[in-house]
Design an enzyme around this catalytic site. Structure first.
Site, PDB file in Angstrom:
ATOM      1  N   TYR A   2     -39.817 -21.736  31.791  1.00 44.11           N
ATOM      2  CA  TYR A   2     -40.443 -21.571  30.473  1.00 44.11           C
ATOM      3  C   TYR A   2     -39.389 -21.299  29.410  1.00 44.11           C
ATOM      4  CZ  TYR A   2     -43.640 -19.760  26.898  1.00 44.11           C
ATOM      5  OH  TYR A   2     -44.335 -19.552  25.730  1.00 44.11           O
TER       6      TYR A   2
ATOM      7  N   SER B 293     -40.762 -19.269  21.365  1.00 39.62           N
ATOM      8  CA  SER B 293     -41.119 -18.026  22.059  1.00 39.62           C
ATOM      9  C   SER B 293     -39.925 -17.094  22.040  1.00 39.62           C
ATOM     10  CB  SER B 293     -41.517 -18.324  23.505  1.00 39.62           C
ATOM     11  OG  SER B 293     -41.608 -17.132  24.275  1.00 39.62           O
TER      12      SER B 293
END
Length: 257
Positions: A154, A141
């Site tokens: 995250y 990501s």
């Protein structure tokens, strides 16, 4: 070009979002797709759609945070298919919160799925890939590259994915295994719609437009656009590509000022 004829592809989280797009595109290009997921309904629906379009797909229910379940499922796939050629580590979970809003229990849950889940899949699949060479594609990501507000847990787990990627690429180069990762910015998936409905009731469109505008290109990515990059990286045409991370972000990491 970019054909995956007779390739056996294992795609975690392949029942929805980016994983569904990957499963669909890979099957269209000739792969025998095995969707590994905990979401039975979405996975079965994806399998049915792939088969209706003339492709090959099979669903295997598995919680990737459980090493025992992963070992059983990957072993069953290898026995059933005869081999494994491609592994796409797509399954993952998200969390909104900074350091102080991320409880130890939440961090454990993120780590168990996003990091240990990937570890479990690779530990079970690498011996099969070593037999003839193959490809690993990990979903990272832009949260592992740039600072995003309220994404502490995250971001931490996705940064670990970058380390996993280069380690696998380095250690198994001699075995003919390539390993790369993709780092998307915001992608319009059912997860995004659910997130907006839960956190911004009545203001979904306003927030969707706001989040879309953070990409300089002016919109979120479509899941299929991520899948097409994944297709290239898993194809023979990308035979000289390993140990790399590819941002696919509408200019987010380079063009934002």
């Amino acid at each position: 070009m970019f054909k995956l004829t007779d390739k056996v592809a294992v795609i975690t989280g392949g029942g929805s979002g980016i994983g569904k797009a990957m499963s669909t595109v890979f099957a269209q290009q000739g792969a025998r797709v095995y969707i590994v997921d905990v979401d039975e309904k979405n996975a079965e629906d994806t399998v049915s759609a792939i088969k209706a379009a003339g492709g090959e797909a099979t669903f295997k229910r598995c919680d990737i945070s459980s090493k025992e379940e992963v070992d059983t499922v990957i072993g069953a796939i290898a026995t059933e298919a005869g081999t494994i050629n491609i592994v796409v580590n797509n399954a993952g979970i998200a969390h909104v919160g900074n350091l102080e809003n991320t409880s130890p229990e939440t961090l454990d849950r993120l780590f168990n799925v996003n990091v240990k889940g990937m570890y479990h899949i690779l530990l079970a699949a690498i011996p099969h890939l070593k037999k003839q060479g193959g490809v690993v594609l990990n979903m990272a990501s832009i949260a592992s590259i740039v600072g995003l507000a309220d994404r502490f847990g995250y971001s931490l787990t996705k940064a670990a994915v970058n380390g996993i990627t280069v380690s696998i690429a380095k250690d198994y180069l001699k075995d003919g295994i390539r390993c790369n990762s993709i780092s998307p910015a915001r992608v319009h998936t059912p997860f995004v719609d659910g997130f907006l409905a839960k956190n911004y009731p009545g203001k979904e469109k306003e927030m969707f437009d706001k989040l879309s505008a953070t990409q300089p290109i002016g919109r979120m990515a479509k899941p299929e656009e991520i899948a097409y990059l994944g297709l290239y990286l898993c194809s023979d045409e990308a035979g000289f590509v390993t140990g790399c991370d590819y941002s696919i972000d509408g200019g987010f990491t380079k063009l934002n000022t």
